[in-house]
Write a protein that holds these residues in place. Structure first.
Motif, mmCIF file in Angstrom:
data_model
loop_
_atom_site.group_PDB
_atom_site.id
_atom_site.type_symbol
_atom_site.label_atom_id
_atom_site.label_comp_id
_atom_site.label_asym_id
_atom_site.label_seq_id
_atom_site.Cartn_x
_atom_site.Cartn_y
_atom_site.Cartn_z
ATOM 1 N N SER A 23 0.829 -1.198 0.000
ATOM 2 C CA SER A 23 0.000 0.000 0.000
ATOM 3 C C SER A 23 0.865 1.250 0.000
ATOM 4 C CB SER A 23 -0.925 0.001 1.213
ATOM 5 O OG SER A 23 -1.674 1.178 1.255
ATOM 6 N N HIS A 24 1.917 1.229 0.778
ATOM 7 C CA HIS A 24 2.831 2.373 0.836
ATOM 8 C C HIS A 24 3.493 2.607 -0.516
ATOM 9 C CE1 HIS A 24 6.635 4.493 1.790
ATOM 10 N NE2 HIS A 24 5.827 5.189 2.560
ATOM 11 N N ILE A 25 3.876 1.539 -1.196
ATOM 12 C CA ILE A 25 4.499 1.668 -2.515
ATOM 13 C C ILE A 25 3.513 2.294 -3.495
ATOM 14 C CG2 ILE A 25 5.314 0.342 -4.520
ATOM 15 C CD1 ILE A 25 6.637 -1.580 -2.463
ATOM 16 N N GLU A 26 2.244 1.868 -3.450
ATOM 17 C CA GLU A 26 1.231 2.442 -4.334
ATOM 18 C C GLU A 26 1.032 3.931 -4.062
ATOM 19 O OE1 GLU A 26 -2.307 0.157 -3.897
ATOM 20 O OE2 GLU A 26 -1.472 -1.591 -4.913
ATOM 21 N N GLN A 27 1.184 4.336 -2.816
ATOM 22 C CA GLN A 27 0.979 5.725 -2.425
ATOM 23 C C GLN A 27 2.139 6.625 -2.831
ATOM 24 O OE1 GLN A 27 -1.705 7.032 -0.848
ATOM 25 N NE2 GLN A 27 -2.741 5.084 -0.952
ATOM 26 N N ARG A 28 3.235 6.054 -3.277
ATOM 27 C CA ARG A 28 4.431 6.832 -3.558
ATOM 28 C C ARG A 28 4.258 7.781 -4.726
ATOM 29 N NH1 ARG A 28 9.434 2.818 -2.993
ATOM 30 N NH2 ARG A 28 10.441 4.613 -3.923
ATOM 31 N N ARG A 29 3.294 7.554 -5.567
ATOM 32 C CA ARG A 29 3.052 8.487 -6.665
ATOM 33 C C ARG A 29 2.485 9.773 -6.089
ATOM 34 N NH1 ARG A 29 0.497 4.416 -10.941
ATOM 35 N NH2 ARG A 29 2.460 3.609 -11.739
ATOM 36 N N THR A 30 3.039 10.857 -6.499
ATOM 37 C CA THR A 30 2.578 12.158 -6.032
ATOM 38 C C THR A 30 1.383 12.633 -6.844
ATOM 39 O OG1 THR A 30 4.834 12.702 -5.402
ATOM 40 C CG2 THR A 30 3.299 14.539 -5.593
ATOM 41 N N LEU A 31 1.438 12.385 -8.131
ATOM 42 C CA LEU A 31 0.375 12.832 -9.029
ATOM 43 C C LEU A 31 -0.181 11.655 -9.826
ATOM 44 C CD1 LEU A 31 2.074 15.995 -10.550
ATOM 45 C CD2 LEU A 31 0.314 15.946 -8.790
ATOM 46 N N TRP A 32 -1.471 11.746 -10.101
ATOM 47 C CA TRP A 32 -2.096 10.818 -11.032
ATOM 48 C C TRP A 32 -2.432 11.600 -12.287
ATOM 49 C CZ3 TRP A 32 -6.480 8.861 -7.311
ATOM 50 C CH2 TRP A 32 -5.920 8.037 -6.329
ATOM 51 N N ASP A 33 -2.372 10.964 -13.437
ATOM 52 C CA ASP A 33 -2.933 11.535 -14.643
ATOM 53 C C ASP A 33 -4.305 10.882 -14.856
ATOM 54 O OD1 ASP A 33 -2.325 8.968 -15.545
ATOM 55 O OD2 ASP A 33 -0.875 9.638 -17.045
ATOM 56 N N MET A 34 -4.973 11.217 -15.943
ATOM 57 C CA MET A 34 -6.323 10.680 -16.157
ATOM 58 C C MET A 34 -6.299 9.159 -16.279
ATOM 59 S SD MET A 34 -9.542 11.174 -16.280
ATOM 60 C CE MET A 34 -9.944 12.884 -16.585
ATOM 61 N N LYS A 35 -5.278 8.629 -16.938
ATOM 62 C CA LYS A 35 -5.189 7.172 -17.088
ATOM 63 C C LYS A 35 -5.076 6.497 -15.720
ATOM 64 C CE LYS A 35 -2.500 3.623 -19.447
ATOM 65 N NZ LYS A 35 -1.366 3.348 -20.330
ATOM 66 N N GLU A 36 -4.261 7.060 -14.835
ATOM 67 C CA GLU A 36 -4.100 6.494 -13.492
ATOM 68 C C GLU A 36 -5.368 6.693 -12.661
ATOM 69 O OE1 GLU A 36 -2.292 4.440 -10.353
ATOM 70 O OE2 GLU A 36 -1.873 4.513 -12.494
ATOM 71 N N LEU A 37 -6.033 7.820 -12.808
ATOM 72 C CA LEU A 37 -7.295 8.050 -12.099
ATOM 73 C C LEU A 37 -8.327 6.997 -12.525
ATOM 74 C CD1 LEU A 37 -9.011 9.802 -10.178
ATOM 75 C CD2 LEU A 37 -9.617 11.193 -12.176
ATOM 76 N N CYS A 38 -8.384 6.712 -13.804
ATOM 77 C CA CYS A 38 -9.295 5.668 -14.287
ATOM 78 C C CYS A 38 -8.929 4.324 -13.666
ATOM 79 C CB CYS A 38 -9.246 5.584 -15.809
ATOM 80 S SG CYS A 38 -9.955 7.006 -16.656
ATOM 81 N N ARG A 39 -7.645 4.023 -13.613
ATOM 82 C CA ARG A 39 -7.203 2.753 -13.031
ATOM 83 C C ARG A 39 -7.533 2.680 -11.546
ATOM 84 N NH1 ARG A 39 -3.453 -0.071 -10.459
ATOM 85 N NH2 ARG A 39 -2.200 1.643 -9.758
ATOM 86 N N GLN A 40 -7.271 3.762 -10.818
ATOM 87 C CA GLN A 40 -7.497 3.775 -9.375
ATOM 88 C C GLN A 40 -8.976 3.655 -9.018
ATOM 89 O OE1 GLN A 40 -5.352 3.845 -6.764
ATOM 90 N NE2 GLN A 40 -3.532 3.847 -8.055
#
Length: 89
Positions: free
Chosen positions: A24-41
């Motif tokens: 979970s901590h590793i997943e949180q390491r991204r500071t920003l999401w783009d639209m593709k990542e927002l869709c994935r999340q």
């Protein structure tokens, strides 16, 4: 003489809990999401996101150039709040 008895099930459970925390901590390491990542999340399409919450004033977003970016932590907090506000069918 020393005898040790280990509860293998308890050790395995503790290991799994620690592994989940670290992943979970590793997943949180991204500071920003783009639209593709927002869709994935969110497991939602871009159209569904835009229909459901994208234009909510509280949803944190910035457009830089032609691309939308979302602060990961703030976006996640908003999504959890938004989900709680949704009616249960």
């Amino acid at each position: 003489m020393l005898t040790l008895h280990l509860d293998e099930q308890a050790i395995e459970q503790h290991f799994i809990e620690e592994l989940k925390k670290r992943l979970s901590h590793i997943e949180q390491r991204r500071t920003l999401w783009d639209m593709k990542e927002l869709c994935r999340q969110t497991c939602m399409s871009e159209n569904t996101i835009k229909e459901k919450f994208f234009y909510d004033e509280r949803f944190p977003k910035r457009k830089i150039g032609g691309k939308w970016y979302f602060p990961a932590g703030e976006a996640e907090n908003f999504l959890l709040m938004w989900l709680e506000e949704q009616p249960i069918n």
